[in-house]
Design a protein around this motif. Structure first.
Motif, PDB file in Angstrom:
ATOM      1  N   GLN A 144       0.829  -1.203   0.000  1.00 34.26           N
ATOM      2  CA  GLN A 144       0.000   0.000   0.000  1.00 34.26           C
ATOM      3  C   GLN A 144       0.869   1.260   0.000  1.00 34.26           C
ATOM      4  O   GLN A 144       0.543   2.239  -0.673  1.00 34.26           O
ATOM      5  N   ILE A 145       1.965   1.238   0.747  1.00 37.12           N
ATOM      6  CA  ILE A 145       2.895   2.373   0.762  1.00 37.12           C
ATOM      7  C   ILE A 145       3.476   2.573  -0.635  1.00 37.12           C
ATOM      8  O   ILE A 145       3.545   3.698  -1.138  1.00 37.12           O
ATOM      9  N   GLY A 146       3.871   1.481  -1.262  1.00 34.84           N
ATOM     10  CA  GLY A 146       4.419   1.550  -2.614  1.00 34.84           C
ATOM     11  C   GLY A 146       3.426   2.102  -3.618  1.00 34.84           C
ATOM     12  O   GLY A 146       3.787   2.904  -4.491  1.00 34.84           O
ATOM     13  N   THR A 203       0.241   1.788  15.479  1.00 40.36           N
ATOM     14  CA  THR A 203       1.127   2.849  15.017  1.00 40.36           C
ATOM     15  C   THR A 203       0.639   3.366  13.680  1.00 40.36           C
ATOM     16  O   THR A 203       0.381   2.576  12.758  1.00 40.36           O
ATOM     17  N   ARG A 204       0.518   4.671  13.581  1.00 38.56           N
ATOM     18  CA  ARG A 204       0.097   5.313  12.326  1.00 38.56           C
ATOM     19  C   ARG A 204       1.335   5.560  11.475  1.00 38.56           C
ATOM     20  O   ARG A 204       2.343   6.059  11.952  1.00 38.56           O
ATOM     21  N   ILE A 205       1.221   5.190  10.204  1.00 33.67           N
ATOM     22  CA  ILE A 205       2.255   5.480   9.217  1.00 33.67           C
ATOM     23  C   ILE A 205       1.718   6.658   8.404  1.00 33.67           C
ATOM     24  O   ILE A 205       0.801   6.502   7.603  1.00 33.67           O
ATOM     25  N   VAL A 206       2.263   7.841   8.650  1.00 26.52           N
ATOM     26  CA  VAL A 206       1.837   9.040   7.932  1.00 26.52           C
ATOM     27  C   VAL A 206       2.686   9.141   6.679  1.00 26.52           C
ATOM     28  O   VAL A 206       3.914   9.092   6.745  1.00 26.52           O
ATOM     29  N   GLY A 226       2.756  16.562  -2.506  1.00 21.30           N
ATOM     30  CA  GLY A 226       2.092  17.210  -1.379  1.00 21.30           C
ATOM     31  C   GLY A 226       0.877  16.469  -0.864  1.00 21.30           C
ATOM     32  O   GLY A 226       0.330  16.814   0.180  1.00 21.30           O
ATOM     33  N   SER A 227       0.429  15.451  -1.581  1.00 18.50           N
ATOM     34  CA  SER A 227      -0.704  14.651  -1.105  1.00 18.50           C
ATOM     35  C   SER A 227      -0.269  13.880   0.127  1.00 18.50           C
ATOM     36  O   SER A 227       0.899  13.576   0.304  1.00 18.50           O
ATOM     37  N   TRP A 228      -1.229  13.579   0.977  1.00 22.79           N
ATOM     38  CA  TRP A 228      -0.884  12.835   2.187  1.00 22.79           C
ATOM     39  C   TRP A 228      -1.930  11.787   2.479  1.00 22.79           C
ATOM     40  O   TRP A 228      -3.052  11.836   1.972  1.00 22.79           O
ATOM     41  N   GLY A 229      -1.535  10.833   3.275  1.00 23.73           N
ATOM     42  CA  GLY A 229      -2.431   9.770   3.681  1.00 23.73           C
ATOM     43  C   GLY A 229      -1.812   9.053   4.863  1.00 23.73           C
ATOM     44  O   GLY A 229      -0.709   9.387   5.300  1.00 23.73           O
ATOM     45  N   ASP A 230      -2.530   8.094   5.369  1.00 27.02           N
ATOM     46  CA  ASP A 230      -1.978   7.334   6.480  1.00 27.02           C
ATOM     47  C   ASP A 230      -2.504   5.914   6.479  1.00 27.02           C
ATOM     48  O   ASP A 230      -3.527   5.615   5.878  1.00 27.02           O
ATOM     49  N   LEU A 231      -1.748   5.069   7.121  1.00 30.62           N
ATOM     50  CA  LEU A 231      -2.102   3.667   7.322  1.00 30.62           C
ATOM     51  C   LEU A 231      -1.885   3.370   8.797  1.00 30.62           C
ATOM     52  O   LEU A 231      -1.129   4.073   9.468  1.00 30.62           O
TER      53      LEU A 231
END
Length: 119
Positions: free
Chosen positions: A28-30, A51-54, A60-65
């Protein structure tokens, strides 16, 4: 002697589960990094939830897992080749591009926007 073997088998199964979870998160990160021209991240403990992976994309887009543990989050970041920041400091945060949705959710009430809908 059987207890030791059972304990080792349970530990091995737990390790395999963590590896699978980390691999799924790394994928998902990839995908996020590919979609946003690359990405960097920061790990943040969120209590019992894990643990949140920001993630912050080059655009500039952002997300988290969310990973179940800090160790799984670190492993996922490593597998994905994600550059991690120790803190979500000013320089890193300045890369984040926010849009109307974020502003309405974070500051809408204070700026005269509509209140959050009742749950």
């Amino acid at each position: 002697m059987g207890d030791t073997a059972d304990t080792a088998a349970a530990a091995g199964a737990a390790d395999k589960k963590q590896d699978r979870t980390a691999a799924k998160l790394a994928k998902q990160i990839g995908a996020f990094a590919k979609q946003h021209g690359g990405a960097e991240g920061q790990l943040a403990h969120i209590g019992q939830a894990g643990t949140r992976i920001v993630l912050v994309g080059t655009d500039g887009s952002w997300g988290d897992l969310v990973a179940p543990t800090f160790a799984v989050a670190q492993l996922a970041a490593e597998k994905a080749g994600l550059t991690l920041h120790e803190e979500f400091d000013g320089e890193f945060a300045a890369r984040v591009r926010t849009g109307p949705y974020e502003w309405s959710r974070m500051a809408g009430i204070q700026l005269g926007g509509s209140e959050n809908p009742a749950a």
